[in-house]
Design a protein around this motif. Structure first.
Motif, PDB file in Angstrom:
ATOM      1  N   SER A  96     -18.728  75.844 104.952  1.00  0.00           N
ATOM      2  CA  SER A  96     -18.669  75.049 106.176  1.00  0.00           C
ATOM      3  C   SER A  96     -19.914  75.219 107.053  1.00  0.00           C
ATOM      4  O   SER A  96     -20.414  74.257 107.636  1.00  0.00           O
ATOM      5  CB  SER A  96     -17.395  75.454 106.927  1.00  0.00           C
ATOM      6  OG  SER A  96     -17.519  75.248 108.300  1.00  0.00           O
ATOM      7  N   ARG A  97     -20.427  76.455 107.144  1.00  0.00           N
ATOM      8  CA  ARG A  97     -21.603  76.705 107.993  1.00  0.00           C
ATOM      9  C   ARG A  97     -22.840  75.947 107.505  1.00  0.00           C
ATOM     10  O   ARG A  97     -23.737  75.630 108.295  1.00  0.00           O
ATOM     11  CB  ARG A  97     -21.926  78.210 108.021  1.00  0.00           C
ATOM     12  CG  ARG A  97     -21.150  79.025 109.007  1.00  0.00           C
ATOM     13  CD  ARG A  97     -21.604  78.811 110.455  1.00  0.00           C
ATOM     14  NE  ARG A  97     -22.843  79.498 110.780  1.00  0.00           N
ATOM     15  CZ  ARG A  97     -23.959  78.889 111.165  1.00  0.00           C
ATOM     16  NH1 ARG A  97     -24.000  77.570 111.244  1.00  0.00           N
ATOM     17  NH2 ARG A  97     -25.036  79.579 111.482  1.00  0.00           N
TER      18      ARG A  97
ATOM     19  N   PRO B 114     -23.418  71.201 108.102  1.00  0.00           N
ATOM     20  CA  PRO B 114     -24.160  70.421 109.110  1.00  0.00           C
ATOM     21  C   PRO B 114     -25.684  70.557 108.979  1.00  0.00           C
ATOM     22  O   PRO B 114     -26.413  69.810 109.609  1.00  0.00           O
ATOM     23  CB  PRO B 114     -23.712  71.039 110.449  1.00  0.00           C
ATOM     24  CG  PRO B 114     -22.520  71.867 110.131  1.00  0.00           C
ATOM     25  CD  PRO B 114     -22.664  72.293 108.722  1.00  0.00           C
TER      26      PRO B 114
ATOM     27  N   ALA C 248     -30.733  69.909 115.670  1.00  0.00           N
ATOM     28  CA  ALA C 248     -31.620  71.074 115.640  1.00  0.00           C
ATOM     29  C   ALA C 248     -31.996  71.423 114.196  1.00  0.00           C
ATOM     30  O   ALA C 248     -33.056  71.971 113.934  1.00  0.00           O
ATOM     31  CB  ALA C 248     -30.935  72.265 116.300  1.00  0.00           C
ATOM     32  N   TYR C 249     -31.111  71.070 113.258  1.00  0.00           N
ATOM     33  CA  TYR C 249     -31.348  71.413 111.848  1.00  0.00           C
ATOM     34  C   TYR C 249     -32.381  70.514 111.178  1.00  0.00           C
ATOM     35  O   TYR C 249     -32.817  70.795 110.065  1.00  0.00           O
ATOM     36  CB  TYR C 249     -30.031  71.379 111.076  1.00  0.00           C
ATOM     37  CG  TYR C 249     -29.067  72.434 111.541  1.00  0.00           C
ATOM     38  CD1 TYR C 249     -29.395  73.782 111.441  1.00  0.00           C
ATOM     39  CD2 TYR C 249     -27.838  72.103 112.092  1.00  0.00           C
ATOM     40  CE1 TYR C 249     -28.525  74.760 111.874  1.00  0.00           C
ATOM     41  CE2 TYR C 249     -26.961  73.078 112.527  1.00  0.00           C
ATOM     42  CZ  TYR C 249     -27.310  74.404 112.416  1.00  0.00           C
ATOM     43  OH  TYR C 249     -26.451  75.373 112.845  1.00  0.00           O
TER      44      TYR C 249
ATOM     45  N   ALA D  84     -21.700  73.238 113.781  1.00  0.00           N
ATOM     46  CA  ALA D  84     -22.353  74.286 112.986  1.00  0.00           C
ATOM     47  C   ALA D  84     -21.448  74.901 111.936  1.00  0.00           C
ATOM     48  O   ALA D  84     -21.841  75.828 111.248  1.00  0.00           O
ATOM     49  CB  ALA D  84     -22.870  75.386 113.920  1.00  0.00           C
ATOM     50  N   GLY D  85     -20.227  74.376 111.783  1.00  0.00           N
ATOM     51  CA  GLY D  85     -19.335  74.912 110.760  1.00  0.00           C
ATOM     52  C   GLY D  85     -18.706  76.227 111.179  1.00  0.00           C
ATOM     53  O   GLY D  85     -18.915  76.712 112.292  1.00  0.00           O
ATOM     54  N   GLU D  86     -17.904  76.771 110.264  1.00  0.00           N
ATOM     55  CA  GLU D  86     -17.179  78.013 110.551  1.00  0.00           C
ATOM     56  C   GLU D  86     -17.466  79.010 109.448  1.00  0.00           C
ATOM     57  O   GLU D  86     -17.293  78.713 108.271  1.00  0.00           O
ATOM     58  CB  GLU D  86     -15.668  77.709 110.624  1.00  0.00           C
ATOM     59  CG  GLU D  86     -14.814  78.866 111.091  1.00  0.00           C
ATOM     60  CD  GLU D  86     -13.375  78.423 111.413  1.00  0.00           C
ATOM     61  OE1 GLU D  86     -13.056  77.234 111.212  1.00  0.00           O
ATOM     62  OE2 GLU D  86     -12.590  79.277 111.855  1.00  0.00           O
TER      63      GLU D  86
ATOM     64  N   GLU E 182     -17.309  81.872 106.759  1.00  0.00           N
ATOM     65  CA  GLU E 182     -16.208  82.373 105.941  1.00  0.00           C
ATOM     66  C   GLU E 182     -15.737  83.717 106.479  1.00  0.00           C
ATOM     67  O   GLU E 182     -16.550  84.569 106.822  1.00  0.00           O
ATOM     68  CB  GLU E 182     -16.658  82.515 104.481  1.00  0.00           C
ATOM     69  CG  GLU E 182     -16.655  81.179 103.734  1.00  0.00           C
ATOM     70  CD  GLU E 182     -17.373  81.244 102.387  1.00  0.00           C
ATOM     71  OE1 GLU E 182     -17.011  82.108 101.589  1.00  0.00           O
ATOM     72  OE2 GLU E 182     -18.276  80.429 102.170  1.00  0.00           O
TER      73      GLU E 182
ATOM     74  N   GLY F 139     -21.060  84.439 113.467  1.00  0.00           N
ATOM     75  CA  GLY F 139     -21.836  83.769 112.427  1.00  0.00           C
ATOM     76  C   GLY F 139     -22.781  82.688 112.936  1.00  0.00           C
ATOM     77  O   GLY F 139     -23.344  81.932 112.157  1.00  0.00           O
ATOM     78  N   TYR F 140     -22.953  82.621 114.257  1.00  0.00           N
ATOM     79  CA  TYR F 140     -23.825  81.567 114.800  1.00  0.00           C
ATOM     80  C   TYR F 140     -25.172  82.132 115.229  1.00  0.00           C
ATOM     81  O   TYR F 140     -25.247  83.008 116.090  1.00  0.00           O
ATOM     82  CB  TYR F 140     -23.143  80.857 115.972  1.00  0.00           C
ATOM     83  CG  TYR F 140     -21.857  80.196 115.539  1.00  0.00           C
ATOM     84  CD1 TYR F 140     -21.893  79.093 114.688  1.00  0.00           C
ATOM     85  CD2 TYR F 140     -20.621  80.689 115.942  1.00  0.00           C
ATOM     86  CE1 TYR F 140     -20.723  78.495 114.248  1.00  0.00           C
ATOM     87  CE2 TYR F 140     -19.447  80.098 115.501  1.00  0.00           C
ATOM     88  CZ  TYR F 140     -19.503  79.007 114.656  1.00  0.00           C
ATOM     89  OH  TYR F 140     -18.347  78.428 114.208  1.00  0.00           O
ATOM     90  N   ASP F 141     -26.241  81.629 114.624  1.00  0.00           N
ATOM     91  CA  ASP F 141     -27.591  82.049 114.992  1.00  0.00           C
ATOM     92  C   ASP F 141     -28.111  81.146 116.125  1.00  0.00           C
ATOM     93  O   ASP F 141     -27.403  80.258 116.605  1.00  0.00           O
ATOM     94  CB  ASP F 141     -28.512  82.013 113.770  1.00  0.00           C
ATOM     95  CG  ASP F 141     -28.496  80.657 113.072  1.00  0.00           C
ATOM     96  OD1 ASP F 141     -28.084  79.653 113.696  1.00  0.00           O
ATOM     97  OD2 ASP F 141     -28.902  80.599 111.903  1.00  0.00           O
TER      98      ASP F 141
ATOM     99  N   LEU G   8     -30.225  78.795 116.167  1.00  0.00           N
ATOM    100  CA  LEU G   8     -30.321  77.371 115.857  1.00  0.00           C
ATOM    101  C   LEU G   8     -28.946  76.695 115.970  1.00  0.00           C
ATOM    102  O   LEU G   8     -28.829  75.567 116.468  1.00  0.00           O
ATOM    103  CB  LEU G   8     -30.883  77.195 114.435  1.00  0.00           C
ATOM    104  CG  LEU G   8     -31.660  75.917 114.157  1.00  0.00           C
ATOM    105  CD1 LEU G   8     -32.778  75.712 115.161  1.00  0.00           C
ATOM    106  CD2 LEU G   8     -32.214  75.953 112.750  1.00  0.00           C
ATOM    107  N   ALA G   9     -27.925  77.403 115.528  1.00  0.00           N
ATOM    108  CA  ALA G   9     -26.567  76.878 115.653  1.00  0.00           C
ATOM    109  C   ALA G   9     -26.224  76.668 117.128  1.00  0.00           C
ATOM    110  O   ALA G   9     -25.649  75.643 117.507  1.00  0.00           O
ATOM    111  CB  ALA G   9     -25.569  77.835 114.998  1.00  0.00           C
TER     112      ALA G   9
END
Lengths: 408, 88
Positions: A66-67, A70, A133-134, B17-19, B21, B38-40, B42-43
């Motif tokens: 999931s991460r 995006p 941003a990506y 930015a997703g989730e 695992e 888990g978020y940097d 950029l996220a």
């Protein structure tokens, strides 16, 4: 310390228009099942070329965390999927290796164009604050190598090569270089694709796309009625290991990278011979083999009359007219940019491993001025050494030799 | 403007930015750091860009730099929202 023996291929991962995953693709390839169809990823009906090789049944959520969804272009997702399969196939856990022992070098052509097109459209229609941003890396040539490296913790020497179709072979030579310098394992190959209006416009501008609308008649390398090529997406990721390191961990091997060479064509407008023959001869020298040792050639198969004649001529000079079996399995997938030659390498490895030569489809017989022994139905028999050729737009030639390795 | 809730923030994190695992954004995450979730950077940039669009405001850089947990982020964010809402 690295060994001097040829490095060994120990893992294969494939995402191809005629099969998702190595097993599905190889089964389809031996059966002559192609994956060329009208473009479905965008509306191509208004364009001169309307066919493509698209990877079937790909559901990103089933393959990509999931991460990463995006932040990845479609072709990067395909690359991550193939890399995961290749590492798993090699039965190697990168976490168990010293921190900088394993690296990634992949081939690329355009980067993530579909992602980039979406963000550029957001920029001009809504404004800069609406751009992801990506986008900062998702469009980039090196993105596949970077994402594979991050996901699997591969912190050794890594990079990207951009030599169009030749890239799929040039990267394994770069991987071999890193193994000789001391790396234990390299993740290499290429997965590519830019099936979106922006990418399509670029392909069309290259002037080599077939505008034939029937999938069985659009891409006919070495045929008298060749009309250009079909573009596709996908490719292969390969695990290349130092021979001693692979043997030490008891790895199953598909084959060895016995030889490689690259040359450049003379400047356009000069009458000098193209560089392909020289690349073949240098690769054979590098492998310590003679022409007679090669049991099959996986040809570049441009599907452009002039280029097909050049390739047939180079082969005739080295092997004699119709002197070696020649096959073009990419007739089933279309040309996959930087992924094409990597997929051919995967086919060559399975060919030497299993003693089977996959067929060329849709071409019934080569033109008189292309004197090649074209394989149009599966051939069985020992395949000791396979030669893979790739030519990249702009003058790149590459040749690689893979060799069967007895199971130890 | 209505204050942003934790559910809205985690919804945007998941969407933008997703989730990661092994992380459950519906669990007790109010005082965990974004990095730990888990978020940097950029996220976070991606999420903040989206919040600025949705709420029609500009978040000062220091809000983002100083707010390392959802609780801190929501506090600063909702302070900002009440300021935006206050008549000039």
């Amino acid at each position: 310390m690295s060994s001097t023996a040829s490095p060994l291929f120990t893992g294969i991962g494939v995402t191809a228009p005629n099969g998702l995953g190595t097993e599905a693709w190889w089964r389809a390839t031996l059966a002559g099942e192609h994956g060329i169809r009208p473009v479905s990823r965008f509306d191509a009906t208004g364009y001169p070329a309307t066919l493509a090789g698209e990877v079937p049944d790909y559901e990103p959520e089933r393959h990509i965390p999931s991460r990463l969804l995006p932040q990845t272009d479609h072709m990067t997702r395909l690359a991550l999927t193939a890399a995961e399969e290749a590492l798993s196939d090699a039965n190697v856990d990168p976490d168990g290796l010293p921190e900088y022992a394993a690296g990634v070098v992949t081939a690329a052509s355009a980067g993530g164009f579909e992602f980039g097109q979406r963000e550029l459209q957001a920029l001009w229609s809504k404004g800069g604050q609406f751009v992801s941003a990506y986008q900062s890396f998702a469009w980039f040539y090196a993105v596949n190598a970077g994402q594979i490296s991050i996901r699997h913790g591969l912190r050794g020497p890594s990079g990207v090569l951009v030599t169009e179709q030749a890239g799929g072979l040039d990267v394994v030579a770069q991987a071999r270089r890193q193994l000789r310098k001391g790396s234990a394992l390299m993740v290499t190959g290429g997965v590519d694709g830019s099936l979106c209006p922006w990418g399509w416009t670029g392909h069309l501008a290259g002037g080599r796309m077939s505008t034939v609308a029937e999938p069985e008649r659009a891409y006919l390398p070495f045929a008298g009625d060749a009309r250009g090529h079909v573009a596709g997406e996908g490719g292969a990721i390969l695990i290349l290991e130092d021979a001693a390191a692979a043997r030490a961990r008891g790895a199953r091997t598909y084959g060895a990278l016995a030889g490689y060479a690259a040359t450049f064509d003379p400047a356009p407008g000069t009458d000098a011979e193209p560089g392909l023959r020289r690349a073949v001869e240098l690769a054979l020298d590098d492998a310590g083999l003679a022409a007679g040792d090669i049991d099959v050639v996986f040809a570049d198969g441009a599907g452009i009359r002039d280029l097909d004649r050049q390739e047939a001529d180079a082969l005739a000079r080295v092997f004699g007219p119709r002197g070696v079996p020649v096959t073009v399995p990419k007739t089933m997938t279309g040309r996959l940019l930087a992924g094409g030659a990597a997929l051919d390498l995967a086919a060559a490895l399975l060919s030497v491993h299993e003693g089977l030569i996959p067929p060329t489809v849709h071409v019934t017989s080569p033109a008189d001025d292309c004197p090649v022994d074209l394989v149009t139905a599966v051939r069985r028999g020992p395949v000791r050494h396979a030669l893979v050729l790739a030519r990249g737009h702009g003058g790149f030639n590459a040749a690689a030799v893979v060799t069967a390795v007895p199971d130890s | 403007m209505a204050e942003m809730t934790l559910e809205q923030l985690t919804g945007l994190l998941r969407e933008c930015a997703g989730e990661e695992e092994g992380v459950d954004l519906d669990g007790d995450v109010l005082d965990r750091s974004f990095t730990n979730l888990g978020y940097d950077s950029l996220a976070m940039l991606q999420v903040i860009g989206r919040i600025e669009q949705d709420y029609g405001l500009t978040l000062p850089d220091e809000v983002v730099a100083e707010a390392t947990t959802p609780r801190q982020f929501l506090a600063r964010m909702n302070d900002g929202l009440s300021e935006v809402a206050r008549p000039a």
